[in-house]
Design a protein around this motif. Structure first.
Motif, PDB file in Angstrom:
ATOM      1  N   GLY A  41       0.790  -1.227   0.000  1.00 53.80           N
ATOM      2  CA  GLY A  41       0.000   0.000   0.000  1.00 53.80           C
ATOM      3  C   GLY A  41       0.817   1.268   0.000  1.00 53.80           C
ATOM      4  O   GLY A  41       0.257   2.373   0.102  1.00 53.80           O
ATOM      5  N   ASN A  42       2.131   1.166  -0.127  1.00 54.79           N
ATOM      6  CA  ASN A  42       2.984   2.356  -0.166  1.00 54.79           C
ATOM      7  C   ASN A  42       2.945   2.992  -1.553  1.00 54.79           C
ATOM      8  O   ASN A  42       2.985   2.282  -2.567  1.00 54.79           O
ATOM      9  CB  ASN A  42       4.427   1.982   0.189  1.00 54.79           C
ATOM     10  N   VAL A  43       2.882   4.320  -1.581  1.00 56.06           N
ATOM     11  CA  VAL A  43       2.821   5.024  -2.852  1.00 56.06           C
ATOM     12  C   VAL A  43       4.167   4.931  -3.556  1.00 56.06           C
ATOM     13  O   VAL A  43       5.224   5.228  -2.969  1.00 56.06           O
ATOM     14  CB  VAL A  43       2.439   6.505  -2.641  1.00 56.06           C
ATOM     15  N   LEU A  44       4.112   4.517  -4.810  1.00 53.18           N
ATOM     16  CA  LEU A  44       5.327   4.410  -5.618  1.00 53.18           C
ATOM     17  C   LEU A  44       5.714   5.762  -6.186  1.00 53.18           C
ATOM     18  O   LEU A  44       4.872   6.658  -6.331  1.00 53.18           O
ATOM     19  CB  LEU A  44       5.105   3.408  -6.758  1.00 53.18           C
ATOM     20  N   GLU A  45       6.988   5.902  -6.507  1.00 53.85           N
ATOM     21  CA  GLU A  45       7.441   7.126  -7.160  1.00 53.85           C
ATOM     22  C   GLU A  45       6.782   7.258  -8.528  1.00 53.85           C
ATOM     23  O   GLU A  45       6.604   6.264  -9.241  1.00 53.85           O
ATOM     24  CB  GLU A  45       8.962   7.108  -7.334  1.00 53.85           C
ATOM     25  N   PRO A  46       6.386   8.481  -8.917  1.00 55.86           N
ATOM     26  CA  PRO A  46       5.758   8.668 -10.238  1.00 55.86           C
ATOM     27  C   PRO A  46       6.686   8.212 -11.364  1.00 55.86           C
ATOM     28  O   PRO A  46       7.914   8.343 -11.273  1.00 55.86           O
ATOM     29  CB  PRO A  46       5.513  10.176 -10.299  1.00 55.86           C
TER      30      PRO A  46
END
Length: 673
Positions: free
Chosen positions: A210-215
C-alpha cells in the motif's frame, strides 16, 4: 426504434478501425461464470464480466470507446441502466455500436427497444452559463432483473477552429475504475495518433503493502499504445483516505514553452485595446478620481459589477480572449474577457497587473500533473500594488473595499500569461486585519440576562455577511443567531427540545455600520433571557459562553494519507464578558484557565480577568494561511487545536449559592479537587 430528433448528436454504426471488432459468439464466450464472479454475486453485488476502454487521440479528434457487460441483479442498477443521459459538447457525437442483453444464455439485440431523445442542455442559462451542449437521453425498454447488459459505444469530438488549443495539445487524465465493481476482465488502452509525442505520468500507484510508488514518466510516439489489462480485478483504493491512482496524459511540453505559446494571444488583444477610444465615459470617470487607491477600487468594482459574467463553455475550450472593446460595449464576457478588460483598465491608471491561469477545483493536483494549458479552467488578475501582490477574480460580484480589504482568494498554483514563465506558487499569507472581531456582554440580574453581541466582519466575511443579510429573511437570520447562542450558552444541555424562540423572546439583530472602503460590516444582536443560568443535574448554576466556531473541527478530525490539510482560516478576535449579581467561584479551574499556543501555523492566546461577580476572556487567533500543512507536522498542528478545544474557546463561571449549607458544600467540593 423511436427517434424523436434526427440529428448528428448521435449515430448508430460500427466502431472505428482502431477499436476492436467483437462478434456475437465472442461476446457469449466472454460472459462466463467463474468462482470469482460467483463470489461477488453471493455477496449481493453486481458483477462486470468485462470492460474494454480505449482513448484515441489524433490531430483532428479525440475519441473514447467502451465495451462493457455487467449483471443487473440489483434493482438500483437495473433502474439506472434503463434510463441514462449522455452530455455531448459542440461537434461531439455519441455513437452506439451495440446494446444487447444476455437473457437465459441467449443474446438479445435491444437496439429495437431503445428510444433516443436529443435535448438542449441549457438548465443553467439563467445564471449566465451558455453552452451548445446537448443531452442524449437513452431509454431501454424491457430490461429485466438478472439480465446481463452489454453496451458498446463511443464519443467522438471532432475539433473545430474554436478548438485550436485542443488541436495543438492533448490533456487526458485516466483514473482507475470504480471500487464498487469487480471485473472479470478489465482493459484500458491509450492510442496516440498525433504527430507530437504524448507524455504520460503514473501517479499514486501503490506496491503490495500500500505504499505510494514514485511517479513514472514515459512517452508515446505517433502510432504507439499504452495498455493496462487485468483479470479478476477489484480496485481496492480507500477513496476516503487515499487518492485513486491516475495517469496524466499530455502533449510533451514544459511550462516556459506553454507560456510562450499563449502569451502572444493575449498580447495581440492588448495591442488592439485603447481604453480612451472604446470607453471614453469610463475614462472620464477614472480621471475624475484623484486618489489612486480609490481609482483602483473603482476599476475593480466596475468590471466586477457592471460587466455581466457569461460562462461560455464552448469559448472556454480555447484560450483566445474576447477583445475588451467588445466586452465593454456588450457589458458581458467570460472570465478571460473580464480579466483582459480589467487589465486594460489597470494599464490605463498605471497599476501593474497580469492575467493568470488557475484551476481552483483541482489546484491540489496541479503539482502532480504534467505541464499543460488544458489543466486550467479559470482566469483571474494578479495585481502588484505598493509592494504587495493581490489576486482579483473579475467574475466575482458584490465585493467591496480598497484592494487591501477585498476578499482573499485561496489557491496555490498559477501560470502567469507572460513569456518564459514557470508554474508559480502563491505564497502563504498573514492577514493584516481580523476577519471577525466580536464582543459579547452577558449581564444577569435577578436571574434575567441581558445579552449583547457586537460583531465586526471584514474581507471575505464582510462580503458574505452583506449578501446574507441582503438575501435572507430577517426572522430566519434571528433564528440562526438564536440557534448558535442556544449551544454557545449551553442551554442545549438543560432545556433541549424547548422552542428556541421562547428562550430568546425579544431578540433583535441589525447592521449598525457598513464601511465599503474598509469592507467592514458591523452587526449588533440583543436579547433578554429569562432563566439565564445553565443548571446541571445537581441544580448547580453556571453562566457559560463557549463559541464552537473557534474550534476548527475540520482540522481536528482530518484524516487522509495522501492529501495534506489545506490551511485557510481567518484572523479572529473575541472579548467575552459575563457578569452576575451572585457570588462566583473565583478559583474554579476552567474559569481562570489561560492558554498560549505558538507554532509555525498559528498563534493563539486566551487571557482572563476574574472578579467576585464575573469574568472576562480575551481571545486572539492569528493563522498563517494559504498553505498545506506538511504531513510530518500535522499531528502537532492537530494537537494544538485539541488544546484550543479543551475549554480555551470560551469561559464559564460557577455560582456560589447563598446559605451555610451551600457554603459547606462548596468548601467540600474544593477540597476534593
Amino acid at each position: 426504434m423511436e427517434n424523436t430528433i434526427e440529428v448528428e448528436n448521435y449515430k448508430i454504426k460500427q466502431p472505428e478501425n482502431w477499436a476492436p471488432k467483437i462478434n456475437d459468439d465472442q461476446l457469449i464466450a466472454y460472459i462466463k461464470e467463474s468462482d470469482f464472479s460467483n463470489n461477488q454475486v453471493d455477496e449481493g453485488r453486481d458483477f462486470c464480466y468485462f470492460l474494454d476502454k480505449i482513448y484515441y487521440t489524433s490531430d483532428t479528434e479525440n475519441s473514447e470507446y467502451a465495451c462493457v457487460a455487467y449483471t443487473l441483479n440489483e434493482p438500483s442498477n437495473l433502474e439506472s441502466a434503463s434510463v441514462k443521459d449522455i452530455i455531448v459538447e459542440e461537434n461531439e457525437t455519441y455513437i452506439i455500436h451495440r446494446i444487447s442483453v444476455v437473457r437465459e444464455g441467449v443474446l438479445v439485440d435491444k437496439i429495437p427497444d431503445t428510444k433516443i431523445k436529443v435535448l438542449d442542455s441549457e438548465n443553467q442559462s439563467e445564471g449566465g452559463i451558455l453552452s451548445s451542449n446537448k443531452k442524449v437521453n437513452i431509454t431501454i425498454k424491457d430490461l429485466r432483473l438478472y439480465d446481463v447488459l452489454i453496451i458498446e459505444d463511443s464519443r467522438v469530438k471532432v475539433f473545430s477552429d474554436r478548438d485550436f488549443l485542443r488541436k495543438e495539445f492533448l490533456k487526458y487524465v485516466y483514473v482507475t475504475p470504480s471500487s464498487y465493481w469487480a471485473y472479470g476482465n478489465y482493459k484500458f488502452t491509450f492510442i496516440n495518433d498525433r504527430k507530437d509525442a504524448i507524455a504520460y505520468k503514473k501517479t499514486f500507484f501503490r506496491d503490495e503493502e500500500g505504499n505510494v510508488l514514485e511517479p513514472e514518466i514515459s512517452h508515446l510516439k505517433k502510432g504507439e499504445r499504452f495498455v493496462i489489462e487485468k483479470e479478476n480485478y477489484i480496485n481496492f483504493v480507500d477513496t476516503n483516505r487515499e487518492i485513486a491512482p491516475f495517469i496524466d496524459f499530455a502533449t510533451d511540453s514544459n511550462w516556459k514553452d506553454l507560456s510562450n505559446y499563449i502569451s502572444p494571444l493575449y498580447e495581440d488583444i492588448y495591442s488592439k485595446a485603447s481604453l480612451v477610444e472604446f470607453a471614453p465615459k469610463l475614462v472620464e470617470k477614472l480621471d475624475a478620481i484623484a486618489d489612486l487607491d480609490e481609482k483602483l477600487q473603482f476599476a475593480i468594482d466596475y468590471v466586477q459589477n457592471h460587466v455581466y459574467y457569461i460562462f461560455n463553455a464552448d469559448e472556454m475550450n480555447g484560450h483566445k480572449p474576447q477583445e475588451p472593446a467588445v466586452t465593454y460595449e456588450n457589458k458581458q464576457g467570460d472570465c478571460k474577457a473580464k480579466s483582459v478588460l480589467l487589465k486594460v483598465v489597470l494599464d490605463y491608471i498605471k497599476v501593474d497587473s497580469s492575467v493568470v491561469l488557475v484551476n481552483f477545483n483541482s489546484d491540489h493536483y496541479i503539482k502532480y500533473y504534467l505541464p499543460s494549458l488544458l489543466t486550467f479552467n479559470h482566469v483571474i488578475v494578479k495585481i502588484n500594488y505598493k509592494g504587495k501582490t493581490y489576486f482579483v477574480d473579475a467574475t466575482a460580484r458584490d465585493e467591496f473595499g480598497l484592494i487591501e480589504n477585498r476578499g482573499f482568494i485561496y489557491f496555490k498554483h498559477y501560470l502567469e500569461v507572460k513569456p518564459n514563465q514557470d508554474l508559480q506558487i502563491k505564497e502563504p499569507y498573514r492577514f493584516d486585519y481580523y476577519g471577525i472581531n466580536e464582543k459579547a456582554d452577558f449581564d444577569v440580574v435577578n436571574n434575567v440576562g441581558q445579552l449583547r453581541l457586537v460583531s465586526s466582519y471584514k474581507g471575505n466575511r464582510a462580503n458574505y455577511m452583506r449578501k446574507y443579510f441582503k438575501n435572507t429573511n430577517k426572522r430566519e437570520i434571528i433564528d440562526s443567531w438564536n440557534n448558535f447562542l442556544f449551544y454557545t450558552l449551553n442551554y442545549a444541555n438543560d432545556r433541549n427540545g424547548t422552542d428556541i424562540r421562547t428562550i430568546f423572546k425579544d431578540a433583535v439583530i441589525e447592521v449598525i455600520s457598513d464601511d465599503k472602503k474598509l469592507n467592514e460590516v458591523t452587526i449588533q444582536y440583543k436579547s433578554t433571557i429569562e432563566n439565564a443560568y445553565f443548571k446541571d443535574a445537581d441544580n448547580n448554576r453556571f453562566l457559560m459562553f463557549f463559541d464552537r466556531n473557534m474550534v476548527k473541527n475540520n482540522a481536528r478530525d482530518f484524516i487522509h494519507n495522501d492529501v495534506p490539510f489545506w490551511h485557510n482560516f481567518d484572523n479572529e478576535k473575541y472579548e467575552i464578558n459575563l457578569t452576575t449579581d451572585q457570588k462566583i467561584d473565583v478559583q474554579e479551574k476552567y474559569t481562570i484557565q489561560e492558554s498560549t499556543i505558538k507554532n509555525p501555523y498559528f498563534d493563539f492566546t486566551s487571557r482572563k480577568k476574574v472578579s467576585k461577580n464575573g469574568a472576562s476572556m480575551y481571545i486572539d487567533y492569528k493563522p498563517l494561511v494559504n498553505l498545506e500543512i506538511p504531513q510530518d507536522e500535522f499531528e502537532e498542528f492537530r494537537n494544538a487545536h485539541h488544546e484550543i478545544a479543551d475549554s480555551n474557546y470560551g469561559i464559564g463561571i460557577d455560582i456560589i449559592e447563598q446559605g451555610l449549607l451551600n457554603m459547606l458544600k462548596y468548601s467540600f467540593k474544593k477540597r476534593l479537587k
